[in-house]
Scaffold this active site. Structure first.
Site, mmCIF file in Angstrom:
data_model
loop_
_atom_site.group_PDB
_atom_site.id
_atom_site.type_symbol
_atom_site.label_atom_id
_atom_site.label_comp_id
_atom_site.label_asym_id
_atom_site.label_seq_id
_atom_site.Cartn_x
_atom_site.Cartn_y
_atom_site.Cartn_z
ATOM 1 N N ARG A 533 0.820 -1.215 0.000
ATOM 2 C CA ARG A 533 0.000 0.000 0.000
ATOM 3 C C ARG A 533 0.853 1.265 0.000
ATOM 4 O O ARG A 533 0.356 2.352 -0.280
ATOM 5 C CB ARG A 533 -0.976 -0.004 1.176
ATOM 6 C CG ARG A 533 -0.381 0.287 2.526
ATOM 7 C CD ARG A 533 -1.426 0.212 3.637
ATOM 8 N NE ARG A 533 -2.489 1.196 3.459
ATOM 9 C CZ ARG A 533 -3.557 1.286 4.247
ATOM 10 N NH1 ARG A 533 -3.713 0.436 5.264
ATOM 11 N NH2 ARG A 533 -4.474 2.209 4.032
ATOM 12 N N ASP A 549 -8.399 3.215 4.373
ATOM 13 C CA ASP A 549 -8.860 1.838 4.517
ATOM 14 C C ASP A 549 -10.224 1.724 3.855
ATOM 15 O O ASP A 549 -10.969 2.708 3.765
ATOM 16 C CB ASP A 549 -8.961 1.446 5.992
ATOM 17 C CG ASP A 549 -7.600 1.189 6.625
ATOM 18 O OD1 ASP A 549 -6.624 0.975 5.870
ATOM 19 O OD2 ASP A 549 -7.506 1.215 7.869
ATOM 20 N N GLU A 550 -10.592 0.525 3.432
ATOM 21 C CA GLU A 550 -11.839 0.338 2.685
ATOM 22 C C GLU A 550 -13.086 0.619 3.506
ATOM 23 O O GLU A 550 -14.143 0.931 2.962
ATOM 24 C CB GLU A 550 -11.903 -1.090 2.151
ATOM 25 C CG GLU A 550 -11.899 -2.140 3.262
ATOM 26 C CD GLU A 550 -11.977 -3.554 2.723
ATOM 27 O OE1 GLU A 550 -12.107 -4.476 3.546
ATOM 28 O OE2 GLU A 550 -11.925 -3.746 1.502
ATOM 29 N N ASP A 551 -12.962 0.528 4.853
ATOM 30 C CA ASP A 551 -14.130 0.719 5.710
ATOM 31 C C ASP A 551 -14.164 2.094 6.367
ATOM 32 O O ASP A 551 -14.930 2.339 7.299
ATOM 33 C CB ASP A 551 -14.176 -0.364 6.789
ATOM 34 C CG ASP A 551 -12.893 -0.444 7.593
ATOM 35 O OD1 ASP A 551 -11.906 0.209 7.188
ATOM 36 O OD2 ASP A 551 -12.863 -1.160 8.615
ATOM 37 N N GLU A 637 1.871 -1.582 9.428
ATOM 38 C CA GLU A 637 2.420 -0.746 8.360
ATOM 39 C C GLU A 637 2.159 0.735 8.629
ATOM 40 O O GLU A 637 2.977 1.604 8.299
ATOM 41 C CB GLU A 637 1.865 -1.168 7.001
ATOM 42 C CG GLU A 637 0.500 -0.637 6.635
ATOM 43 C CD GLU A 637 -0.657 -1.256 7.440
ATOM 44 O OE1 GLU A 637 -1.787 -0.742 7.326
ATOM 45 O OE2 GLU A 637 -0.427 -2.246 8.166
ATOM 46 N N ASP A 638 1.027 1.037 9.264
ATOM 47 C CA ASP A 638 0.706 2.434 9.575
ATOM 48 C C ASP A 638 1.614 2.985 10.667
ATOM 49 O O ASP A 638 2.021 4.157 10.628
ATOM 50 C CB ASP A 638 -0.765 2.560 9.984
ATOM 51 C CG ASP A 638 -1.190 1.524 11.021
ATOM 52 O OD1 ASP A 638 -0.354 0.674 11.405
ATOM 53 O OD2 ASP A 638 -2.356 1.554 11.444
ATOM 54 N N ARG A 685 0.957 -5.061 17.761
ATOM 55 C CA ARG A 685 1.309 -3.658 17.577
ATOM 56 C C ARG A 685 2.265 -3.175 18.684
ATOM 57 O O ARG A 685 3.130 -2.328 18.437
ATOM 58 C CB ARG A 685 0.044 -2.804 17.510
ATOM 59 C CG ARG A 685 -0.767 -3.106 16.241
ATOM 60 C CD ARG A 685 -2.104 -2.418 16.202
ATOM 61 N NE ARG A 685 -2.055 -1.010 15.814
ATOM 62 C CZ ARG A 685 -1.913 -0.572 14.570
ATOM 63 N NH1 ARG A 685 -1.745 -1.421 13.571
ATOM 64 N NH2 ARG A 685 -1.923 0.726 14.312
#
Length: 721
Positions: A533, A549-551, A637-638, A685
């Site tokens: 991404r 994000d998709e949501d 990744e964020d 995380r």
């Protein structure tokens, strides 16, 4: 009569010579052949033409000063003439790019901790290769740092060991690191072995022996210098006017005999015990009392009265005189303390002089003009002092705070020489964030980097590209991704939308996507991994990237507002969902929290704007080990992107407020979004935070309490935090 006779004889002789030339000239001259050069050449002269100096001034001190050490060195036929074009094989770099090979450690060979830190920094870098066939540059695994024969770290028989290396090739394309050379009493720069055509990365190197654009001058650092990260500079805030308790300080050894003694022995002449405090001690070495002079007892007593750190942190200028060698530990200590270094070491090639403009961060003194130093530093205007002090902090944190940064700066300098068409400009090296974070392979134009906008007086483009990360199959038209597509497409600033398809199912047909006023491009994710991404896709033409994000649930108004804020802060991440980090003293590790608190240190890339350069930096700067961890966990990744941007800017991210609370669990439990409720996901995380902090060598995230509201933004009378 006798005079007339002499004139007649001379006249007759002259006429005879002229007649002889004209009579024999044609016979002696021939017509040049087709292959001959018709243009006459000047006879070859072994020495270049020198500037005219009156004969009675050639032995004076003034003449010797004007003839620089580097000029004298070049006139010396015995000095090495190595340059990149004569002693470096560029063809090795054209095949596989700039790769660095470290020789495997030989059995029984001991390596100092400092040299091991250097090798570990190389092996952990993006330049490293374990295959010598792919290498452009070679680094020895024989410890060459300390070449003082009296040192316990001295490696014996180094000459034979190096000559026996199969890849040595007379040192061609090799880099040798050295901190100490020579020994008592002369401390020459001889390493005790023939370096051949190898480059030197050397501390305390003189301009006389330094080979420009071939060798690299590095700073002298102690064995305690951190391998990675390092402490921040000590300048926490700018005091106006920028004056401290002391004007000029120094505290160190005084050498009673031998090289390096002259300068330090003379410091007492300008010491006044008030604002110029220059302290020396004779009390060092085994036999110092044998050589003690009349001042030793007084100097030693005064030396013990002052605390060095207190002086360092409370002085405007710090003297950096030469010691036994040209370099000194005081140099890095002064930089970190934001105490402007005053160099007093004639003939020292300053560290990284090829790329750093030291006039912006130091005062270059002259040992012969010691008595003028106090008046010189007092005459510097307060605006200039503030500028010098700020630059010391930038240079310290960019290039000197750790062994890793010193090593990487060395390698980047060599890479710039090899890839000259992609070399960094002087501004890139001497302006925030520095050369290590400014990759010239991305662009040679400064205006393509977000942190140079203010310097150049340019603004980012007025459009953005949205990148939606899709991991769920398209089942119904009521899925959040469709609403998100429509809302983003309606933004007046949206240029295009890219859907990154990281779903296991095949790409949906074009007719499945809603009709929009901007292009929608669907790209299949590379290997379906999380790091894809943040790849620098060629389809992204705008400066700004809106990562989604998709949501994600956002309105068009919220998209527009976030983009407007980002245009004022194009070097930072600007977005909606915020998180924070903290130090867990019980577990002695970093913690991650999603609790709503007054401050935050991260803005998640599920709904955030950032500059597209960070995609390139994420892909090409970060090590594969961190990106592999992200891909294996399908997580973090964020967080990694936040670490990267904060490390570059040294500033916090920016949160904008939203009418509706950002929701991360909009999808059902069958969705991948349900991972936010998974305790294992949260534990991952936490692990990521500590792994990332370990690689960066420090915690780059910065806390902030600022929240920008669409109603109050840019309203000077109503701050929105």
């Amino acid at each position: 009569m006798q005079a007339k006779k002499r004139y007649l004889i001379l006249f007759s002789a002259g006429v005879s010579l002229i007649l002889l030339f004209y009579l024999q000239g044609p016979a002696s001259r021939r017509t040049p052949n087709r292959g001959d050069d018709p243009h006459p050449h000047w006879p070859p002269f072994s020495d270049p033409l020198q500037a005219f100096i009156p004969w009675d001034q050639t032995e004076t001190e003034d003449y010797n000063v004007r003839a620089s050490p580097r000029h004298k060195r070049d006139d010396n036929s015995g000095a090495s003439k190595c340059r990149m074009d004569s002693c470096f094989d560029f063809s090795l770099c054209r095949r596989n790019g700039f790769k660095v090979y470290v020789y495997p450690q030989q059995k029984g060979e001991k390596i100092s901790e400092s040299y091991q830190n250097i090798l570990s920094s190389i092996e952990g870098s993006r330049f490293y290769t374990s295959d010598p066939g792919q290498a452009c540059l070679f680094v020895l695994n024989l410890d060459t740092l300390d070449r003082d024969q009296l040192s316990p770290q001295y490696v014996h028989n180094l000459k034979t060991k190096i000559q026996n290396l199969n890849l040595w090739n007379n040192g061609r394309n090799h880099l040798i690191f050295n901190l100490y050379s020579g020994t008592w009493p002369d401390y020459t720069e001889d390493l005790g072995f023939d370096i051949g055509q190898a480059m030197l990365a050397k501390a305390s190197i003189s301009t006389e022996n330094f080979r420009p654009n071939f060798d690299i001058s590095i700073p002298l650092f102690s064995k305690d210098h951190p391998r990675t990260g390092g402490e921040r500079g000590y300048l926490k805030y700018n005091t106006i006017p920028p004056f401290r308790k002391y004007v000029l300080v120094f505290k160190g050894k005084r050498y009673l005999t031998g090289i390096g003694s002259d300068t330090r022995n003379a410091l007492h002449h300008i010491h006044n015990s008030e604002d110029v405090v220059l302290l020396t001690t004779c009390k060092h070495g085994k036999d110092w009392q044998k050589h003690k002079d009349a001042r030793c007892d007084k100097d030693n007593a005064e030396y013990d009265r002052y605390d060095y750190k207190e002086m360092l942190h409370n002085s405007t200028f710090c003297l950096v005189p030469r010691g036994r060698r040209l370099g000194s530990f005081r140099f890095l200590e002064a930089l970190q303390a934001a105490c402007v270094p005053v160099m007093l070491s004639n003939g020292w090639e300053l560290p990284f002089s090829e790329i750093i403009d030291w006039r912006t961060a130091s005062v270059i003194g002259d040992e012969r003009l010691l008595l003028q130093i106090p008046s010189t530093v007092r005459s510097i205007h307060q605006d200039r002092i503030l500028s010098l002090r700020q630059q010391t902090q930038f240079l310290w944190e960019a290039y000197f705070s750790s062994v890793e940064k010193i090593v990487l700066t060395t390698l980047e300098i060599i890479q710039d020489r090899v890839l000259q068409h992609n070399a960094r400009s002087t501004l890139m090296w001497n302006q925030l964030p520095g050369g290590l974070f400014t990759l010239p392979q991305y662009s040679s134009y400064l205006g393509d980097f977000p942190f140079f906008y203010a310097v150049l007086g340019v603004k980012p483009q007025q459009k953005f590209t949205a990148v939606i990360h899709a991991v769920t199959p398209l089942v119904s038209q009521s899925q959040p991704i469709f609403k998100l597509l429509v809302a983003v497409a309606k933004s007046q600033y949206c240029a295009q939308i890219i859907v990154l398809w990281n779903c296991d199912k095949p790409l949906p047909a074009k007719h499945r996507w809603p009709a929009t006023s901007v292009p929608v491009i669907v790209i299949e994710g590379e290997s379906k991994v999380m790091s894809s991404r943040f790849l620098p896709y060629e389809n992204i033409k705008t400066d700004a990237v809106l990562s989604l994000d998709e949501d994600t649930v956002l309105s068009t108004t919220e998209v527009d507002f976030a983009f407007t804020v980002w245009q004022s802060f194009p070097e930072r991440i600007v977005g909606y969902p915020a998180r924070s980090h903290f130090w867990d003293s019980n577990k002695e590790r970093w913690g991650y929290t999603s609790k709503w608190t007054n401050d935050y240190s991260m803005v998640l890339t599920g709904a955030a704007f950032y500059h597209r350069y960070y995609n390139y930096l994420y892909t090409h700067y970060l090590p594969s080990s961190l990106k592999s961890m992200v891909d294996q966990l399908s997580n973090c990744e964020d967080i990694l992107m936040n670490f990267l941007v904060s490390a570059v800017t040294k500033m916090p991210t920016i949160k904008v407020t939203q009418k509706k609370q950002y929701k991360e669990t909009m999808m059902g439990q069958t969705s991948r979004a349900s991972r936010w409720a998974d305790p294992d996901h949260f534990a991952q995380r936490q692990t990521c935070m500590n792994k990332f902090a370990s690689w960066f060598g420090t915690m780059p995230l910065v806390h902030s309490q600022m929240r920008l509201d669409p109603v109050l933004f840019k309203d000077q009378g109503n701050p929105s935090w």
